[in-house]
Scaffold this active site. Structure first.
Site, PDB file in Angstrom:
ATOM      1  N   THR A  73      40.219  14.349 -24.427  1.00  0.00           N
ATOM      2  CA  THR A  73      41.661  14.558 -24.551  1.00  0.00           C
ATOM      3  C   THR A  73      42.366  13.243 -24.207  1.00  0.00           C
ATOM      4  O   THR A  73      42.551  12.410 -25.077  1.00  0.00           O
ATOM      5  CB  THR A  73      42.139  15.711 -23.643  1.00  0.00           C
ATOM      6  OG1 THR A  73      41.637  15.516 -22.308  1.00  0.00           O
ATOM      7  CG2 THR A  73      41.649  17.046 -24.169  1.00  0.00           C
ATOM      8  N   THR A  95      41.201  18.534 -15.700  1.00  0.00           N
ATOM      9  CA  THR A  95      40.534  19.424 -16.689  1.00  0.00           C
ATOM     10  C   THR A  95      39.237  18.676 -17.017  1.00  0.00           C
ATOM     11  O   THR A  95      39.297  17.628 -17.597  1.00  0.00           O
ATOM     12  CB  THR A  95      41.488  19.448 -17.888  1.00  0.00           C
ATOM     13  OG1 THR A  95      42.696  19.947 -17.397  1.00  0.00           O
ATOM     14  CG2 THR A  95      40.974  20.224 -19.017  1.00  0.00           C
ATOM     15  N   ASN A 138      51.385  11.960 -18.591  1.00  0.00           N
ATOM     16  CA  ASN A 138      51.609  13.383 -18.335  1.00  0.00           C
ATOM     17  C   ASN A 138      53.030  13.841 -18.630  1.00  0.00           C
ATOM     18  O   ASN A 138      53.269  15.023 -18.882  1.00  0.00           O
ATOM     19  CB  ASN A 138      51.208  13.714 -16.899  1.00  0.00           C
ATOM     20  CG  ASN A 138      49.701  13.758 -16.747  1.00  0.00           C
ATOM     21  OD1 ASN A 138      49.058  14.699 -17.176  1.00  0.00           O
ATOM     22  ND2 ASN A 138      49.129  12.709 -16.170  1.00  0.00           N
TER      23      ASN A 138
END
Length: 382
Positions: free
Chosen positions: A143, A177, A377
């Site tokens: 990601t 994650t 983010n």
């Protein structure tokens, strides 16, 4: 590098978030795999975690289906149904049972799997399996990662261990994650894996932090193709741990926006749990992490992070060392500030904290905190 015997890999570009990147991957073995998993402790658990906890108990397993871009978390019953449908279609293409495939997902929370993009690519996914395509698989699970994370070890008797992971943000213990896959061609029983894998995870993925956030999707699967007899268990377990620790280090190194790896070593605590709490309090402190990034030897922030645990200790006895150089003793800096600044300029910064309360210790690997973390983010979905 020779991939473990009995494993095939594949990846396709579904356009889940971006049009020209791998985002659906498959690890498959025509052999019956021995497998076990360790999952996030977050009470908000994604659909693939809920399914994975059930399916990992099956006696006949053949592989893992993984996607990036969408976490399939907080998606309710529809999320379970969509994940099951994906497994069902991949299983049909492989000619195996739906219940023989394990799911994993990573990406944005709260969005459903876009099956309209994914299912048309399943035939391509299952028809292009190869032992050489492990790198494509690794790219399919990324990601915000900036590089693929792969580790490998081989034993004298030819047994291979391959580790693949993804993770750069939303990384904290329990587990981080992140997704991790440890593959080996050794013959190992399920009962043994149940005992060994949690121990490996505790001494690797559960000793890292990037931002203190525990994901909804964390999963580590260990898969064994049982192609080779295992003659030396100690060497094998040591090699598996080394693979997991190398992957954990790479995750911290690739922490979102990170410029440094910080190793926090607490020694002299009364209990191991105290040492762990102290270490993570320092490692997760935004004030400590930004000071390290700014190459500012602001030792008071470390003391404040130790104190906010509310665990009693005599802070006047604490000694701190920076990359092995004495830094603080008797609440006084004992090394020239310029020397300390040069040490803080290094890519790996080791902070050793001696409490002198007992004999227990704990080590945590963390990243520093930069402006880039906020940018990544703040605009994660855009």
């Amino acid at each position: 590098m020779k991939t473990p015997e009995g494993f095939l890999f594949s990846a396709v570009k579904c356009g889940i978030k971006k049009p020209d990147r791998f985002d659906l991957g498959l690890i498959y073995s025509p052999n019956r795999l021995t497998a076990w998993g360790v999952f996030t402790q977050n009470t908000v658990q994604a659909a693939p975690v809920v399914l994975g906890k059930k399916l990992i108990k099956e006696e006949t397993l053949h592989g893992v289906v993984v996607n990036s871009g969408v976490a399939n978390a907080c998606t309710g019953e529809e999320g379970i149904q969509r994940a099951t449908k994906l497994l069902e279609e991949v299983a049909k293409g492989l000619g195996v049972s739906l219940r023989s495939l394990l799911p994993a997902s990573t990406g944005v929370i709260g969005e459903q799997l876009p099956l309209e993009k994914m299912l048309p690519k399943v035939s391509e996914l299952v028809s292009n399996l190869s032992p050489e395509r492990y790198l494509d698989f690794t790219k399919a699970i990324m990601t915000t990662d900036t590089f693929p994370k792969i580790a490998y070890r081989s034993l004298k008797n030819g047994i291979s261990i391959l580790g693949i992971a993804k993770g750069a943000g939303m990384i904290a213990p329990n587990m981080a994650t992140m997704l991790g896959f440890i593959l080996t061609d050794a013959k190992v029983s399920k009962d043994t894996l149940k005992k060994v894998l949690p121990k490996i995870v505790d001494h690797s993925f559960n000793q890292i932090t990037v931002d203190g956030d525990t994901s909804t999707n964390d999963t580590v699967y260990m898969l064994c193709s049982n192609q080779k007899d295992l003659k030396n268990w100690e060497d094998f377990e040591k090699a598996c741990l080394e693979v997991a620790q190398e992957l954990a280090y790479l995750i911290v190194k690739d922490g979102e926006g990170a410029s440094k790896v910080i190793k926090i070593m607490v020694k002299g605590a009364k209990t191991k749990e105290d040492a762990k709490t102290f270490a993570f309090s320092v490692a997760n402190s935004p004030l400590v992490k930004t000071a390290i990034y700014g190459e500012d030897a602001n030792w008071g922030r470390i003391f404040a992070a130790l104190g906010k645990t509310t665990i009693p200790f005599d802070f006047e006895k604490v000694e701190i060392y920076l990359n092995g150089i004495p830094w603080v003793k008797n609440l006084q800096v004992i090394t020239d500030e310029e020397i300390l600044r040069k040490e803080l300029q290094k890519e790996v910064v080791e902070i050793q904290i001696k409490l002198k309360e007992g004999k227990k210790g704990f080590e945590v690997w963390a990243s520093d905190l930069t402006e880039e973390y906020i940018k990544i983010n703040a605009h994660y979905r855009t």
